[in-house]
Write a protein that holds these residues in place. Structure first.
Motif, short mmCIF file in Angstrom:
data_model
loop_
_atom_site.label_atom_id
_atom_site.label_comp_id
_atom_site.label_asym_id
_atom_site.label_seq_id
_atom_site.Cartn_x
_atom_site.Cartn_y
_atom_site.Cartn_z
N THR A 156 -5.95 4.93 -5.12
CA THR A 156 -4.76 4.97 -4.27
C THR A 156 -3.76 3.91 -4.69
O THR A 156 -2.55 4.18 -4.79
CB THR A 156 -5.15 4.77 -2.79
OG1 THR A 156 -6.05 5.80 -2.39
CG2 THR A 156 -3.91 4.82 -1.90
N GLN A 157 -4.24 2.71 -4.96
CA GLN A 157 -3.35 1.66 -5.45
C GLN A 157 -2.76 2.02 -6.81
O GLN A 157 -1.56 1.79 -7.05
CB GLN A 157 -4.10 0.33 -5.55
CG GLN A 157 -4.50 -0.27 -4.21
CD GLN A 157 -5.28 -1.56 -4.37
OE1 GLN A 157 -5.80 -1.85 -5.45
NE2 GLN A 157 -5.35 -2.34 -3.30
N LEU A 158 -3.57 2.58 -7.70
CA LEU A 158 -3.06 2.97 -9.01
C LEU A 158 -2.03 4.09 -8.89
O LEU A 158 -1.02 4.10 -9.59
CB LEU A 158 -4.22 3.40 -9.90
CG LEU A 158 -3.87 3.84 -11.33
CD1 LEU A 158 -3.12 2.74 -12.07
CD2 LEU A 158 -5.12 4.22 -12.10
N ASP A 159 -2.27 5.03 -7.98
CA ASP A 159 -1.32 6.12 -7.77
C ASP A 159 0.02 5.59 -7.28
O ASP A 159 1.08 6.01 -7.75
CB ASP A 159 -1.91 7.12 -6.78
CG ASP A 159 -0.95 8.26 -6.46
OD1 ASP A 159 -0.71 9.11 -7.34
OD2 ASP A 159 -0.41 8.29 -5.34
N ARG A 160 0.00 4.66 -6.34
CA ARG A 160 1.25 4.07 -5.84
C ARG A 160 1.95 3.25 -6.92
O ARG A 160 3.19 3.25 -6.99
CB ARG A 160 0.95 3.21 -4.62
CG ARG A 160 0.45 3.99 -3.40
CD ARG A 160 0.07 3.05 -2.28
NE ARG A 160 -0.41 3.77 -1.11
CZ ARG A 160 -0.90 3.20 -0.02
NH1 ARG A 160 -0.98 1.87 0.05
NH2 ARG A 160 -1.33 3.93 0.99
N THR A 161 1.18 2.57 -7.75
CA THR A 161 1.78 1.78 -8.82
C THR A 161 2.49 2.66 -9.84
O THR A 161 3.59 2.35 -10.30
CB THR A 161 0.70 0.93 -9.51
OG1 THR A 161 0.03 0.12 -8.54
CG2 THR A 161 1.32 0.03 -10.57
#
Length: 333
Positions: free
Chosen positions: A76-81
């Motif tokens: 999820t963090q990688l997707d937002r980044t």
């Protein structure tokens, strides 16, 4: 080299960590400042043209033994980044994903190419889902290489080599090749370094404007003359003996400026600037060289006017004549 790294909080075990090793000159020229998203994600933005940038995302993903919640939080963090990266920027996501994407290129056409290895696991399915959503290409599978140049990690028990580290990009043409370094596995580690050659160049900084006045140096060799040395000493004492320069009340910077200016003014009065002397090897043989060149010119004109075999041989003889035969050249050191 400059290294940025992000450690976990002091009260937690230091399991994860990411970072960038960037050339110091590049950091100073472009004022680079990596941004830490978490202990598993870090980004840096490098200018490549006047209006485009290269965004690098360093990744250390959750391992296969991590819980599903930890994996969901990471992706999820990688997707937002990735979503926060500008559409005009070139994007490269690289790091240890702890995943195996396999070699079934028909399953994810355009994401995996024909040169993958192994089978896909659970973490590989999460990674492929992210690549499909953001249209990322797994560059490890684009080049036909030996298997030892594709694998990056060796299993501790089975001793089999697998690919867990990847370089992802938006455009296929941004990466020339991605391969591992087999020679790096001799450093008491089960990992191999992964190298990716990009087709982008960084923006060169503007050239610094040259100084308006050329730098001058004083001819200090004149101080060997006792009279010149005495005159320089007297000039220094005269310029330093200023009542306005109260040494006890002045700061260190002011004292240094006063001393520097006094030494400079004294040198300007007693010492002249150095003159560059470049000895030209042809100065002493100018007359001989001129005669030698004139002989070759006359032979060339004669050949042009009367192109016979004899004239051609004479011209060739004059042209191939060694200059050292006509005059003495200085011996090489």
């Amino acid at each position: 080299m400059l290294m940025w790294r992000l450690l976990a909080r002091p009260e937690e075990p230091r399991i994860y960590g990411v970072g960038f090793a960037i050339r110091s000159q590049m950091v100073q020229q472009h004022n680079l400042a990596p941004k830490a998203i978490s202990e598993c994600l870090m980004t840096v933005r490098i200018p490549i043209t006047r209006d485009r940038h290269l965004t690098l995302i360093s990744v250390y993903a959750s391992t296969i033994t991590s819980t599903d919640d930890d994996k969901a939080i990471f992706y999820t963090q990688l997707d937002r980044t990735i979503q926060a990266v500008l559409a005009n920027d070139k994007l490269v996501v690289l790091g240890d994903f702890h995943a195996r994407v396999g070699k079934d290129y028909r399953l994810c056409e355009g994401i995996i190419r024909r040169h993958g290895i192994g089978n896909c696991n659970a973490n590989g399915q999460l990674l492929l889902g992210l690549c499909v959503e953001h249209k990322l290409v797994v560059t490890n599978t684009i080049s036909q290489l030996p298997k030892r140049q594709k694998t990056t990690w060796r299993h501790l028990r089975s001793k089999h080599w697998h690919t867990l580290d990847y370089v992802l990009t938006r455009a296929r043409g941004d990466v020339r090749t991605t391969r591992s370094m087999p020679g790096a596995d001799d450093c008491w580690t089960e990992h191999r370094l992964l190298i990716s050659r990009l087709s982008v160049t960084t923006l060169r900084p503007p050239r610094r404007a040259p100084d308006s006045e050329p730098h001058q140096r004083f001819d200090c060799s004149k101080l060997r003359n006792p009279q010149v040395a005495q005159n320089y000493k007297g000039a220094c004492e005269r310029h330093l003996a200023h009542p306005a320069d109260a040494v006890g009340q002045a700061t260190v910077e002011h004292q240094w400026t006063t001393f520097r200016n006094a030494m400079t003014r004294a040198a300007e009065e007693t010492l002249a600037n150095t003159i560059k002397k470049r000895q030209d090897w042809f100065d002493e043989n100018d007359a001989t060289i001129s005669l030698f060149i004139e002989t070759k010119r006359q032979a060339h004109l004669t050949l042009e006017n009367q192109p016979t075999a004899a004239k051609k041989c004479a011209h060739k003889k004059k042209s191939c004549q060694s200059p050292s035969a006509a005059f003495d050249l200085p011996a090489r050191p």
